[in-house]
Write an enzyme that holds these catalytic residues in place. Structure first.
Site, short mmCIF file in Angstrom:
data_model
loop_
_atom_site.label_atom_id
_atom_site.label_comp_id
_atom_site.label_asym_id
_atom_site.label_seq_id
_atom_site.Cartn_x
_atom_site.Cartn_y
_atom_site.Cartn_z
N ASP A 34 -21.91 19.36 -19.33
CA ASP A 34 -21.34 18.04 -19.66
C ASP A 34 -20.12 17.71 -18.79
O ASP A 34 -19.36 16.79 -19.09
CB ASP A 34 -20.96 17.98 -21.14
CG ASP A 34 -19.85 18.97 -21.49
OD1 ASP A 34 -19.47 19.78 -20.60
OD2 ASP A 34 -19.37 18.95 -22.63
N HIS A 127 4.82 9.92 -1.93
CA HIS A 127 4.90 8.49 -1.62
C HIS A 127 6.33 7.99 -1.77
O HIS A 127 6.80 7.18 -0.97
CB HIS A 127 3.94 7.74 -2.54
CG HIS A 127 3.97 6.27 -2.33
ND1 HIS A 127 3.65 5.69 -1.13
CD2 HIS A 127 4.32 5.26 -3.17
CE1 HIS A 127 3.79 4.38 -1.23
NE2 HIS A 127 4.19 4.10 -2.45
N ASP A 167 5.19 -1.30 7.10
CA ASP A 167 5.80 -2.20 6.11
C ASP A 167 7.27 -1.83 5.94
O ASP A 167 7.72 -0.78 6.41
CB ASP A 167 5.05 -2.19 4.76
CG ASP A 167 4.90 -0.78 4.20
OD1 ASP A 167 5.84 0.02 4.36
OD2 ASP A 167 3.85 -0.50 3.60
N LYS A 190 5.13 -6.96 6.31
CA LYS A 190 3.82 -7.20 5.70
C LYS A 190 3.98 -7.87 4.35
O LYS A 190 4.82 -7.48 3.55
CB LYS A 190 3.10 -5.85 5.53
CG LYS A 190 1.77 -5.89 4.86
CD LYS A 190 1.22 -4.49 4.63
CE LYS A 190 1.91 -3.79 3.47
NZ LYS A 190 1.23 -2.54 3.07
N ARG A 192 1.75 -8.67 0.95
CA ARG A 192 0.47 -8.42 0.28
C ARG A 192 0.30 -9.50 -0.78
O ARG A 192 1.02 -9.54 -1.77
CB ARG A 192 0.50 -7.03 -0.36
CG ARG A 192 -0.86 -6.43 -0.62
CD ARG A 192 -0.76 -5.11 -1.36
NE ARG A 192 -0.43 -3.98 -0.50
CZ ARG A 192 -1.34 -3.19 0.07
NH1 ARG A 192 -2.62 -3.40 -0.13
NH2 ARG A 192 -0.97 -2.17 0.82
N ASP A 220 -5.36 4.32 2.90
CA ASP A 220 -6.34 4.27 1.80
C ASP A 220 -7.51 3.40 2.25
O ASP A 220 -8.48 3.88 2.83
CB ASP A 220 -5.66 3.76 0.54
CG ASP A 220 -6.56 3.87 -0.68
OD1 ASP A 220 -7.75 4.15 -0.52
OD2 ASP A 220 -6.08 3.68 -1.82
N GLY A 222 -7.37 1.32 4.64
CA GLY A 222 -7.22 1.13 6.08
C GLY A 222 -6.75 -0.26 6.44
O GLY A 222 -6.43 -0.54 7.60
N THR A 224 -3.98 -1.93 5.81
CA THR A 224 -2.61 -2.01 6.33
C THR A 224 -2.60 -1.67 7.82
O THR A 224 -2.02 -2.40 8.64
CB THR A 224 -1.70 -1.02 5.56
OG1 THR A 224 -1.73 -1.38 4.19
CG2 THR A 224 -0.27 -1.05 6.08
#
Ligand code: R5P
Length: 311
Positions: A34, A127, A167, A190, A192, A220, A222, A224
């Site tokens: 499972d 990060h 960025d 940049k 978003r 991630d 790509g 950016t």
């Protein structure tokens, strides 16, 4: 010292083991029918200094659960000290409330790892550096910059290089690398508009005729990088490279990079490269095994880990 590998990145664990000349401990990390995770450490770890090597990369929740259950198995087997070696720390981008009624998942994950019984954490290019403070146990955040800088010096012509932050949030990281390779710095401003989409607005700095090196912690989708590369070339850059620590590369990212104007994307093996990554014509993977291995060695011998970032 004992090294225990989860399933997230076996080749990296083996490379670290080879660097340290210590075999990986015999252990089974498998699934019941499972999909429950089951762990069995198949050698004595009583009183040992144990390092679990596991990135919490895709599938993030499965690999996180493996890390927690390996930790529990080791704790119940009387390991003296347990260090979670997490080259890529997933959930790191959820490090603050981005809107009302949203979680701080990076803090929750830090709590889970701590409460499972980990004594210390060794990770790479978080990060946000402040995530170290989410752990109430010693946490070393290594930098890939020395490894990346060495590769840049070996592969790219010195005189014309310009480091570019894709960025505003990445300026500190990019500036540190620019200093290491004695290059100037430019910044992509940049914006978003919607989650998952990125849009390049403006370039701060004169990039005309330059070999630009985009530097970031994560690639991630790509989006950016590809957008930044287009913007830099539109402003007269000669060519664009990217050096990124963590190749998350989800969805169609590899195809997006392969068909982009990026001359080369260099990532580390903090996340196990997929077959698509390995065959992509403009993606190259360099290993952080020596860096992680050396940090493990120094942790085990109570040596300085921070001095690793000087070289
Ligand atoms: C964001 O703050 C990170 O540093 C990266 O720039 C971001 O995660 C890259 O994402 P993508 O490749 O999806 O544009």
């Amino acid at each position: 010292m004992k090294l225990v590998a989860g399933n997230s990145n076996r080749p990296l664990a083996e490379a670290i083991a080879a660097y340290l000349n210590v075999p990986l401990a015999k252990a089974q990390v498998k699934r019941f029918a499972d999909m429950e995770v089951f762990v069995e450490i198949q050698e004595n770890v009583r009183g040992e200094d144990v390092f679990i090597i596991q990135s919490t990369s895709f599938p993030t929740n499965d690999h996180l659960m493996e890390l927690l259950i390996i930790t529990d198995a080791l704790r119940r087997s009387s390991a003296k000290r347990i260090t979670a070696v997490v080259p890529y720390f997933g959930y790191a981008r959820q490090d603050r409330k981005s809107a009302s009624r949203t979680p701080i998942s990076a803090k929750l994950v830090a709590n889970l790892i701590t409460h499972a019984g980990v004594d210390r954490v060794l990770t790479l290019d978080l990060h946000a550096g402040q995530i170290q403070g989410f752990f109430d146990i010693p946490t070393d955040n290594l930098f890939a910059a020395p490894t990346l800088a060495r590769d840049i010096k070996e592969h790219l012509d010195g005189g014309n290089r310009m480091v570019v932050s894709p960025d505003v949030g990445g300026v500190v990281r990019a500036r540190a690398l620019a200093k290491r390779i004695d290059a100037q710095l430019a910044i992509v401003d940049k914006r978003r508009e919607r989650p998952g989409e990125s849009e390049v607005m403006n370039i701060i700095g004169d990039v005309s005729g330059r070999s630009c090196i985009l530097v970031d912690d994560i690639v991630d989708s790509g989006g950016t990088l590809v957008n930044a590369a287009d913007a830099l070339l539109a402003k007269g850059a000669k060519e664009v490279y990217a050096y990124i620590t963590h190749g998350v590369l989800s969805g169609g990212a590899v195809a997006r990079i392969a068909s982009s104007k990026l001359k080369e994307l260099v990532i580390t093996d903090s996340i196990m490269p997929t077959e698509a990554v390995k065959v992509a014509h403009n993606i190259r993977v360099i290993s952080i095994a020596p860096l992680m291995g050396e940090a493990i060695e120094r942790t085990a011998t109570e040596g300085s880990v921070s001095s690793l970032t000087w070289h």
